[in-house]
Design an enzyme around this catalytic site. Sequence first.
Site, PDB file in Angstrom:
ATOM      1  N   TYR A   1      12.450  31.583   4.358  1.00  0.00           N
ATOM      2  CA  TYR A   1      11.174  32.225   4.699  1.00  0.00           C
ATOM      3  C   TYR A   1      11.096  32.582   6.176  1.00  0.00           C
ATOM      4  O   TYR A   1      11.582  31.853   7.035  1.00  0.00           O
ATOM      5  CB  TYR A   1      10.011  31.299   4.360  1.00  0.00           C
TER       6      TYR A   1
ATOM      7  N   LYS B   1       0.841  -1.197   0.000  1.00  0.00           N
ATOM      8  CA  LYS B   1       0.000   0.000   0.000  1.00  0.00           C
ATOM      9  C   LYS B   1       0.878   1.250   0.000  1.00  0.00           C
ATOM     10  O   LYS B   1       2.109   1.164   0.152  1.00  0.00           O
ATOM     11  CB  LYS B   1      -0.922  -0.002   1.222  1.00  0.00           C
TER      12      LYS B   1
ATOM     13  N   ARG C   1      -9.128  -0.081  15.887  1.00  0.00           N
ATOM     14  CA  ARG C   1      -9.104   0.741  14.678  1.00  0.00           C
ATOM     15  C   ARG C   1     -10.215   0.274  13.744  1.00  0.00           C
ATOM     16  O   ARG C   1     -11.175   0.990  13.515  1.00  0.00           O
ATOM     17  CB  ARG C   1      -7.719   0.646  14.032  1.00  0.00           C
TER      18      ARG C   1
END
Length: 368
Positions: free
Chosen positions: A264, A38, A136
């Site tokens: 940044y 996966k 789960r």
Amino acid sequence: MSKAQETVLEIDLKALKHNFEHLKSKLKNNTKFLAVVKAFGYGSDACEIAVYLQELSVDYFAVAYVNEGVVLRQAGITKPILVLHPQAVNFKTLIANCLEPSLYNAKIFNEFLSFASVEKQNDYPIHIKFNTGLNRLGFWENDVDYIISKLKNTTAVKVESIFSHLAASEDLNEKEFSLNQIANFKAIYTNFTKAIDCKPLLHMCNTSGILNYPEAHFDMVRSGIGLYGFGNSIKENRYLKPIGTLKTIISQIHLIEKDETVGYNRAFKSDGFLKTATLPIGHADGIGRQYGNGNGFVTINGQKAYIIGNVCMDMIMINITGIDCKEGDEVIIFDVNHTAETLAETSGTISYELITAISQRVKRVLLK
């Protein structure tokens, strides 16, 4: 292994074979091996990984979602593919591609039985997931009678396997919990198989379960992270080889004066003269902002170079003061020595998160 000229993820198939054979060596001869591919093969290349493992005679594959299984079928995968988290909207596609659903609660179970019946299926393979403590997905132990009652009223499906998932198999401090999960699963499959006229495959172990709980190997084991080179412990990592090397190059070198800032939000301010290098990889490639500001590091010619300032979308800046290097030189983000696990730990996360985040815009190079 050539020097990088751009950002690339090299995938070492020899290392993959080594990991597969090492994990297989822990099993009895008749125990099947399911490879979990996966999340784009844990961030590598699911199709190439699966094709190679199919050549090595892996028994089963698993993906999270239906579309991942479709891609494998299109790549020529003929072995069974378990879909761990299917949704009802994709059932038609699932059946059209001979994918096998994990059914984990009454809603998805009944929806699939109904759909398979309408589609005039006969003995379509399904997998029943039981929750033994991970909390789960999964039916509960007291759902067995309900499942059996439904199965006895249909010929549309057959139970190919019943399975569960260990919650903390890598943590030997949780051994008592894991042993309780295993005992719970044994009770479930004993009740289940008594009441149904078939013998489904039984599987529970993930990679750490394979290594730590041989008594729970049952008929099949499932390995994901171990195939990609991580054993979830320093001891086991010695026997596995990370298959991925993420490398890039130096685009530009800057000389930074005292009190100048980098990046940044002026997140890094220099307290003296230093040299920085800008690399063409950033959070859009999977190197999250948490690795910036001195947390994560890369290596150049074997020396550590820490990431400074905020990670940008397409670039990071590193401190190369005292490192002999030049523009165009290769930089290792992670490899077999400075592993993804090592880099992940610098920012309080795990190898899984880092490797599965590598963007598909990063070029993959197979080392065969």
